[in-house]
Design a protein around this motif. Structure first.
Motif, mmCIF file in Angstrom:
data_model
loop_
_atom_site.group_PDB
_atom_site.id
_atom_site.type_symbol
_atom_site.label_atom_id
_atom_site.label_comp_id
_atom_site.label_asym_id
_atom_site.label_seq_id
_atom_site.Cartn_x
_atom_site.Cartn_y
_atom_site.Cartn_z
ATOM 1 N N ALA A 140 0.837 -1.209 0.000
ATOM 2 C CA ALA A 140 0.000 0.000 0.000
ATOM 3 C C ALA A 140 0.867 1.252 0.000
ATOM 4 C CB ALA A 140 -0.914 0.004 1.219
ATOM 5 N N ASP A 147 -3.770 5.459 -0.482
ATOM 6 C CA ASP A 147 -4.572 4.351 -1.011
ATOM 7 C C ASP A 147 -5.744 4.051 -0.085
ATOM 8 O OD1 ASP A 147 -2.823 4.092 -3.095
ATOM 9 O OD2 ASP A 147 -1.869 2.251 -2.373
ATOM 10 N N ILE A 150 -5.511 -3.884 -1.269
ATOM 11 C CA ILE A 150 -5.567 -2.519 -1.776
ATOM 12 C C ILE A 150 -6.902 -2.379 -2.492
ATOM 13 C CG2 ILE A 150 -4.360 -0.733 -3.075
ATOM 14 C CD1 ILE A 150 -2.631 -2.133 -0.930
ATOM 15 N N ARG A 163 -6.181 2.210 -5.566
ATOM 16 C CA ARG A 163 -4.974 3.016 -5.561
ATOM 17 C C ARG A 163 -5.339 4.485 -5.696
ATOM 18 N NH1 ARG A 163 -0.351 0.670 -3.715
ATOM 19 N NH2 ARG A 163 0.164 -1.256 -4.808
ATOM 20 N N ARG A 164 -4.704 5.300 -4.870
ATOM 21 C CA ARG A 164 -4.884 6.744 -5.047
ATOM 22 C C ARG A 164 -4.313 7.151 -6.404
ATOM 23 N NH1 ARG A 164 -1.999 11.472 -1.403
ATOM 24 N NH2 ARG A 164 -3.118 13.248 -2.256
ATOM 25 N N SER A 202 -1.358 5.348 -9.525
ATOM 26 C CA SER A 202 -0.308 4.394 -9.888
ATOM 27 C C SER A 202 0.916 5.136 -10.406
ATOM 28 C CB SER A 202 -0.818 3.422 -10.957
ATOM 29 O OG SER A 202 -1.184 4.131 -12.134
#
Length: 664
Positions: A66, A70, A95, A98-99, A101
């Motif tokens: 993580a 996230d 996860i 994802r905020r 990538s």
């Protein structure tokens, strides 16, 4: 439609997407979902989506792959007797989302391997970049790297360079990297441009006829020198009974931004304008923010006005909220107004400004009497030269001209909040919850080191007394920042729980609709009758709460981006000073004392550095832990929190964000 709904439920952590296309509720799996806030030392805390739950501590061994920001699913561990007071602890199982990538950082090389060192210190894994996906990036470039593989927490992620932002050490590159890192918006979509082009500057006579006409009133604006959008104007006079009649006139953005259109959707998504040194990312396109909605001098403008009548004691006797039209007679800067109030500059508005200063003083006194916290934390402002680099620093301090506008805007915001509450019209409020006892205890400990005693459960009056005592002293800034850190963040909510910092039972944002979306929502609420029926009211409140939550998130992102860029600029400027043949002598104040040395706040830059105990060569110093001080063995010289020092820069590390100082 169903797929979109499922994606939204996964995004918010209400569902977990399992392998094979299955979904499950977090509770069924005994999991908690929330957003991870990672720490540079490797551990993190998960803030649950369910606000009734405590934050969950995650040890670095349990972080999985993580990243900071996230959305994750956490399995909570059974409580341990030895860790009972430390709160819940968990293991990241999945996860959820994802905020991002993409990682923003600097391209470096170690041996035969290239890697990206992330700008975000909370992302503590370097991203390995194979040579074949370097693109045109060169060592030292600031780049965006996309993570392509990350098989285990024990291995570094692999990635590819997708964009070169520019060479490190350049303010333009820094701005570009901060925009990407914090997810700030770029240009406006075509649909927004199409809507904006249809807007006309001319105001129809029938529109003016529907409004209160203040075009002959002595209305003017007061803003910073660099301001381009003027969304508030004021005027003041005495009525026949000797009462103050204050007019606060706010740009009528709702007249131009139709609810539900492309322009409205984009403004709602942005949530706020963002100010990055000499760059502005506006919430509204420039045609609106700098032109049609900006209250320029000698130009007719549509507004929403709050006309408030105050007694000499500052009691609000009556008010009116109305649609209006104004014509600003003057564009003042804060500096000009202060010079007029100080008698250094002449103006035909001098008597009005002096009356305004008097009313502002009365309103401020009443706020303090009811328990509002009133303190002045100065703000460092990097000054960008023609070269695009930081050439100097200015400390912006609040004086009478700033206080004047601040008090009038507070009064207007509070008046509109109570007006809508009385009318039972749902809207978005600005709320501020009480601080945690533990955080207040930390502040009390810091204040004690500076010689200020605070009772165990301090009231706002107790806090204000300490801040007043420190006002003008070197420790004023340190205490102000320490108290800010003890307080919870103010946020937007459809549920009015009051505002602790202002000691107000009803408060909202009405005065800046050009740059804040919740203000635009409030303007629309003034024209919207209360919903009929419980179902309609619930649906409206749910929609408002969704907007409030998103606006709070976008505000935090903008604030963090602005702070990050200011910090970068400050460190870079101080690094330049440190490299001089003879670095200048700087003023500092000891904020805290540790076993390894002194934590010193540089008063001209409002940033901290360290004087290591090993650099104190005039004596051997021991750390007196209970008293938090260093004491010389032979000369008995004492270093403690609150003392002023003259220091020089020894070393500035741009990557670790650390400054070493030497006492002069």
């Amino acid at each position: 439609m169903a797929r979109a709904a499922l994606k939204e439920l996964v995004r918010t952590g209400k569902l977990i997407h399992l392998k094979g296309g299955f979904y499950t509720l977090p509770r069924r799996q005994e999991l908690v979902t929330g957003v991870l806030r990672a720490h540079p030392q490797g551990f993190g805390f998960v803030k649950p989506a369910d606000s009734s739950l405590e934050d969950i501590y995650v040890h670095r061994e349990n972080m999985s792959t993580a990243l900071d920001g996230d959305t994750v699913a956490v399995h909570c561990l059974p409580p341990s007797p030895s860790k009972r007071e430390k709160g819940p602890e968990g293991v990241i199982i999945e996860i959820v989302r994802r905020r991002t990538s993409q990682i923003v950082g600097t391209l470096r090389k170690s041996g035969h391997f290239h890697y990206v060192l992330p700008d975000n210190a909370a992302i503590f894994q370097d991203v390995l970049i194979p040579d074949e996906v370097l693109g045109k990036a060169r060592l030292g470039d600031k780049v965006i790297a996309r993570i392509t593989a990350w098989e285990s927490k024990h291995l570094n992620p692999e990635g590819a360079v997708v964009k070169v932002l520019g060479p490190s050490g350049n303010i333009k590159t820094d701005i570009a990297s901060v925009i990407v890192r914090f997810g700030l918006p770029g240009g406006f979509p075509k649909a927004v441009g199409t809507e904006v082009r249809k807007l006309r500057a001319a105001i129809a006579p029938d529109e003016i006829a529907r409004r209160r006409d203040f075009r002959d009133a002595p209305v003017f604006t007061i803003d910073p020198k660099t301001a381009k959008d003027f969304d508030d104007a004021v005027d003041l006079h005495r009525d026949a009974g000797g009462n103050w009649v204050l007019g606060v006139h706010i740009a009528d953005v709702a007249h131009y931004v139709a609810e539900g259109g492309a322009l409205d959707a984009e403004a709602a998504d942005r949530g706020t304008s963002c100010y990055l040194l000499n760059t502005v990312i506006p919430m509204l396109p420039p045609k609106l923010s700098n032109n049609l909605c900006s209250l320029r001098p000698n130009t007719d403008r549509l507004t929403r006005s709050v006309i408030m009548t105050f007694s000499d004691e500052g009691t609000l006797q009556r008010y009116d909220v109305c649609r209006s039209v104004i014509n600003s007679k003057r564009r003042f800067t804060y500096e000009e107004v202060q010079e007029i109030l100080d008698g250094k500059r002449k103006s035909r508005f001098a008597s009005t400004l002096r009356e305004m200063a008097a009313l502002a003083g009365v309103l401020r006194r009443r706020r303090r009497e009811r328990g509002a916290i009133d303190f002045d934390v100065p703000e460092p402002k990097p000054l960008i030269g023609a070269s695009g680099e930081v050439e100097a620093f200015d400390i912006e301090r609040r004086d009478d001209s700033h206080s004047l506008i601040e008090e009038f805007m507070l009064a207007a915001n509070e008046t509109v909040a109570r007006h809508l509450t009385t009318k039972q019209r749902p809207t978005i409020f600005r709320i501020h919850e009480e601080p945690d006892e533990a955080k207040l205890a930390e502040f009390a400990e810091i204040a004690h080191h500076f010689g200020h005693d605070i009772p165990p459960a301090p009231s706002p009056h107790d806090i204000q007394h300490v801040l007043d005592q420190a006002s003008g002293a070197p420790e004023a800034y340190v205490l102000g920042v320490a108290y800010l850190r003890s307080m919870k963040l103010a946020k937007y909510s459809a549920d009015n729980v009051g505002h602790y910092g202002l000691a107000s039972d009803a408060y909202l944002h009405f005065t800046s609709p050009i740059r804040r979306y919740p203000d635009l929502v409030v303007h629309r609420a003034l024209d919207t009758p209360p919903p009929r029926g419980a179902k309609a009211r619930t649906e409206l409140l749910d929609a408002l709460e969704t907007t409030a939550k998103h606006s709070s998130e976008r505000e935090r992102a903008a604030d963090e981006a602005e702070t990050e860029l200011r910090t970068i600029a400050t460190y870079r400027y101080l690094d330049t000073l440190a490299r001089q043949k003879r670095p200048p002598v700087l003023d500092g104040i000891v904020r805290d004392v540790k076993s390894f040395g002194l934590i010193v706040s540089l008063t001209d830059y409002l940033i901290e550095g360290v004087v290591r105990v090993t650099s104190l060569v005039d004596d051997y110093y021991r750390f007196d832990r209970p008293a938090r001080r260093l004491v010389g063995r032979r000369r008995r010289k004492v270093f403690r929190a609150g003392i002023s020092l003259k220091v020089r820069l020894r070393r500035v590390d741009l990557f670790s964000r650390s400054i070493e100082l030497q006492i002069v």
